[in-house]
Write an enzyme that holds these catalytic residues in place. Structure first.
Site, PDB file in Angstrom:
ATOM      1  N   LYS A 117     -14.567  -5.768  -2.841  1.00 19.59           N
ATOM      2  CA  LYS A 117     -14.748  -5.259  -4.448  1.00 19.59           C
ATOM      3  C   LYS A 117     -16.170  -4.659  -4.649  1.00 19.59           C
ATOM      4  O   LYS A 117     -16.323  -4.134  -5.570  1.00 19.59           O
ATOM      5  CB  LYS A 117     -14.389  -6.311  -5.318  1.00 19.59           C
ATOM      6  CG  LYS A 117     -12.774  -6.837  -5.188  1.00 19.59           C
ATOM      7  CD  LYS A 117     -12.372  -7.781  -5.994  1.00 19.59           C
ATOM      8  CE  LYS A 117     -11.326  -8.566  -5.865  1.00 19.59           C
ATOM      9  NZ  LYS A 117     -10.085  -7.811  -5.437  1.00 19.59           N
ATOM     10  N   LYS A 195      -4.944  -7.446   6.390  1.00 15.15           N
ATOM     11  CA  LYS A 195      -4.227  -8.085   5.556  1.00 15.15           C
ATOM     12  C   LYS A 195      -3.530  -6.810   4.713  1.00 15.15           C
ATOM     13  O   LYS A 195      -4.085  -6.067   4.111  1.00 15.15           O
ATOM     14  CB  LYS A 195      -5.014  -8.824   4.495  1.00 15.15           C
ATOM     15  CG  LYS A 195      -3.998  -9.646   3.593  1.00 15.15           C
ATOM     16  CD  LYS A 195      -4.711 -10.478   2.569  1.00 15.15           C
ATOM     17  CE  LYS A 195      -3.964 -11.255   1.662  1.00 15.15           C
ATOM     18  NZ  LYS A 195      -4.123 -10.672   0.424  1.00 15.15           N
ATOM     19  N   LYS A 198      -1.880  -5.916  -2.142  1.00 12.35           N
ATOM     20  CA  LYS A 198      -1.561  -4.865  -3.310  1.00 12.35           C
ATOM     21  C   LYS A 198      -2.649  -4.000  -3.636  1.00 12.35           C
ATOM     22  O   LYS A 198      -2.803  -2.912  -3.548  1.00 12.35           O
ATOM     23  CB  LYS A 198      -1.206  -5.965  -4.451  1.00 12.35           C
ATOM     24  CG  LYS A 198       0.122  -6.373  -4.425  1.00 12.35           C
ATOM     25  CD  LYS A 198       0.342  -7.252  -5.755  1.00 12.35           C
ATOM     26  CE  LYS A 198       0.409  -8.674  -5.274  1.00 12.35           C
ATOM     27  NZ  LYS A 198      -0.048  -9.719  -6.444  1.00 12.35           N
TER      28      LYS A 198
HETATM   29  P1  ATP Z   1      -4.033  -8.853  -4.659  1.00 14.96           P
HETATM   30  O1  ATP Z   1      -4.574  -7.861  -3.536  1.00 14.96           O
HETATM   31  O2  ATP Z   1      -4.104  -8.570  -6.150  1.00 14.96           O
HETATM   32  O3  ATP Z   1      -4.982 -10.037  -4.387  1.00 14.96           O
HETATM   33  P2  ATP Z   1      -2.296  -9.864  -2.781  1.00 14.96           P
HETATM   34  O4  ATP Z   1      -1.293  -8.926  -2.002  1.00 14.96           O
HETATM   35  O5  ATP Z   1      -3.424 -10.569  -1.979  1.00 14.96           O
HETATM   36  O6  ATP Z   1      -2.824  -9.357  -4.261  1.00 14.96           O
HETATM   37  P3  ATP Z   1      -1.633 -12.488  -3.952  1.00 14.96           P
HETATM   38  O7  ATP Z   1      -0.772 -12.353  -5.358  1.00 14.96           O
HETATM   39  O8  ATP Z   1      -2.984 -12.609  -4.153  1.00 14.96           O
HETATM   40  O9  ATP Z   1      -1.159 -11.000  -3.373  1.00 14.96           O
HETATM   41  O10 ATP Z   1      -0.999 -13.367  -3.047  1.00 14.96           O
HETATM   42  C1  ATP Z   1       0.094 -14.366  -3.354  1.00 14.96           C
HETATM   43  C2  ATP Z   1       0.458 -15.045  -2.036  1.00 14.96           C
HETATM   44  O11 ATP Z   1       0.979 -14.432  -1.101  1.00 14.96           O
HETATM   45  C3  ATP Z   1      -0.713 -15.952  -1.473  1.00 14.96           C
HETATM   46  O12 ATP Z   1      -0.054 -17.171  -1.136  1.00 14.96           O
HETATM   47  C4  ATP Z   1      -1.001 -14.914  -0.117  1.00 14.96           C
HETATM   48  O13 ATP Z   1      -1.862 -15.902   0.719  1.00 14.96           O
HETATM   49  C5  ATP Z   1       0.259 -14.462   0.175  1.00 14.96           C
HETATM   50  N1  ATP Z   1      -0.107 -13.148   0.891  1.00 14.96           N
HETATM   51  C6  ATP Z   1      -0.591 -11.912   0.357  1.00 14.96           C
HETATM   52  N2  ATP Z   1      -0.646 -11.065   1.174  1.00 14.96           N
HETATM   53  C7  ATP Z   1      -0.187 -11.666   2.307  1.00 14.96           C
HETATM   54  C8  ATP Z   1      -0.220 -11.338   3.891  1.00 14.96           C
HETATM   55  N3  ATP Z   1      -0.472  -9.860   3.965  1.00 14.96           N
HETATM   56  N4  ATP Z   1       0.171 -12.194   4.726  1.00 14.96           N
HETATM   57  C9  ATP Z   1       0.632 -13.381   4.376  1.00 14.96           C
HETATM   58  N5  ATP Z   1       0.407 -13.807   3.272  1.00 14.96           N
HETATM   59  C10 ATP Z   1       0.253 -12.750   2.057  1.00 14.96           C
HETATM   60 MG    MG Z   2      -4.803 -11.812  -2.982  1.00 17.32          MG
END
Ligand code: ATP
Ligand code: MG
Length: 333
Positions: A117, A195, A198
């Site tokens: 960020k 990873k 979102k």
């Molecule tokens: P942001 O980018 O807003 O942080 P995010 O895609 O990381 O969103 P979160 O809501 O932060 O999603 O994560 C929710 C859950 O999903 C957490 O337990 C996180 O570890 C899991 N998760 C998110 N992305 C992945 C991924 N690519 N692989 C495995 N687990 C994931």
């Molecule tokens: Mg996240």
């Protein structure tokens, strides 16, 4: 008595394939065996989205519809909204005393996210402290198990430290949780980044239509060192193969193995592998999409689920907060 699960997601967008393998799959599997609570973490989402609070409302709805569409059953799992349980904020304030700034700055996930960020030293305090707030989310329910992606493991470790410190200082009130990481610990993004996330925009959403899936898959990153389709390729870290292994059903697994061995020898083109991945994902996502449409048509369904779930979660929060205050000897009158 059943053991408890608490887990959740930030309402920063729709849920994607990474959420499914990292956490959703385990939640669905364990919702009978555990008393399950699922939190839509709007307060945590604000820590890096506070300039756009209007995003949250719509995304809370989308996230709940995603839960229902993958098979989370509100009759078994309690789904609630974080900001509607203000006791969490109160617990966070007490826990802040138990954590040092240096410890927060050492958290590897916080470090990565700060870099991503571009915060530098101008990191908002709320963001830096979100692991403390997450400890409050988990402990108000005295959760035993937290199904998460591997990026969240440092947060659970932080929570465990807070619990130990609290219990040592004030008496044994809180429960030390354990992380349960999904079979695929961290699903890579369609762009080959480590990873799918979102906020990185490298996602395939659970609700995406066939056309979007095809477009995303065809644009996917593969083995960066393979220039021509007749060269041997790498499949271990190649995201196309990671997705194939994660989402192929039993009937398709032989074909995955066959394609993998061809790819390693340079006997198959990227585009052919991608065509197969489109097929695999379509088969996996179509029933989810159909269920979602059904739930979308039921007016007020999401509101009803959240109201009922939040009421139940709040009862638990009040109980734990009373115990915490008693242990801290601040239950004056
Ligand atoms: P942001 O980018 O807003 O942080 P995010 O895609 O990381 O969103 P979160 O809501 O932060 O999603 O994560 C929710 C859950 O999903 C957490 O337990 C996180 O570890 C899991 N998760 C998110 N992305 C992945 C991924 N690519 N692989 C495995 N687990 C994931
Ligand atoms: Mg996240």
């Amino acid at each position: 008595m059943k053991k408890r699960i608490l887990t959740g997601d930030r309402p920063t967008g729709r849920l994607h394939l990474g959420h499914y393998v990292g956490s959703l799959r385990n939640r669905v599997k364990l919702q009978d065996e555990y008393e399950t609570f699922i939190m839509v973490a709007d307060v945590q989402a604000l820590t890096d989205n506070f300039e756009h609070p209007e995003k949250l409302k719509e995304n809370i709805r989308e996230v709940v519809l995603d839960y229902l569409s993958v098979g989370i059953d509100p009759a078994k799992a309690t789904i609630f909204v974080q900001s509607k349980v203000p006791e969490i904020a109160e617990l966070t304030v007490f826990y802040m005393n138990l954590v040092t700034l240096a410890r927060l700055e050492r958290n590897p996930t916080v470090k990565d996210e700060m870099k991503q960020k571009g915060y530098g030293s101008n990191v908002p305090l709320g963001f830096l402290a979100y692991p403390v707030s997450q400890a409050a989310d988990i402990t108000f329910l005295k959760a035993d198990l937290v199904p998460v992606g591997v990026d969240q493991v440092p947060m659970i470790e932080q929570t465990r430290e807070i619990v130990r410190k609290f219990n040592e200082l004030y008496g044994k009130v809180l429960v030390e949780p354990e992380a349960l990481v999904g079979e695929v610990e961290r699903l890579p993004g369609t762009d080959g980044k480590a990873k799918m996330s979102k906020s990185l925009g490298n996602v395939i959403n659970l609700a995406d239509d066939s056309e979007t899936i095809r477009k995303q898959v065809m644009g996917m990153f593969t083995d960066p060192n393979r220039v021509h389709g007749d060269e041997p390729g790498e499949t271990e870290k190649n995201p196309v193969f990671v997705y194939l292994r994660a989402f192929a059903d039993r009937g398709q697994s032989e074909k995955v193995a066959e394609i993998e061995s061809k790819y390693k020898k340079g006997d198959i083109k990227d585009v052919e592998v991608k065509e197969f991945l489109v097929e695999v994902l379509e088969e996996f996502l179509e029933p989810i999409r159909k269920k979602r449409e059904e739930f979308e048509r039921q007016k007020d369904l999401v509101d009803r689920i959240l109201e009922e779930g939040t009421r139940k979660a709040r009862e638990e929060a009040k109980k734990t907060l009373a115990e915490v205050k008693q242990a801290m000897k601040i239950d004056y009158f």
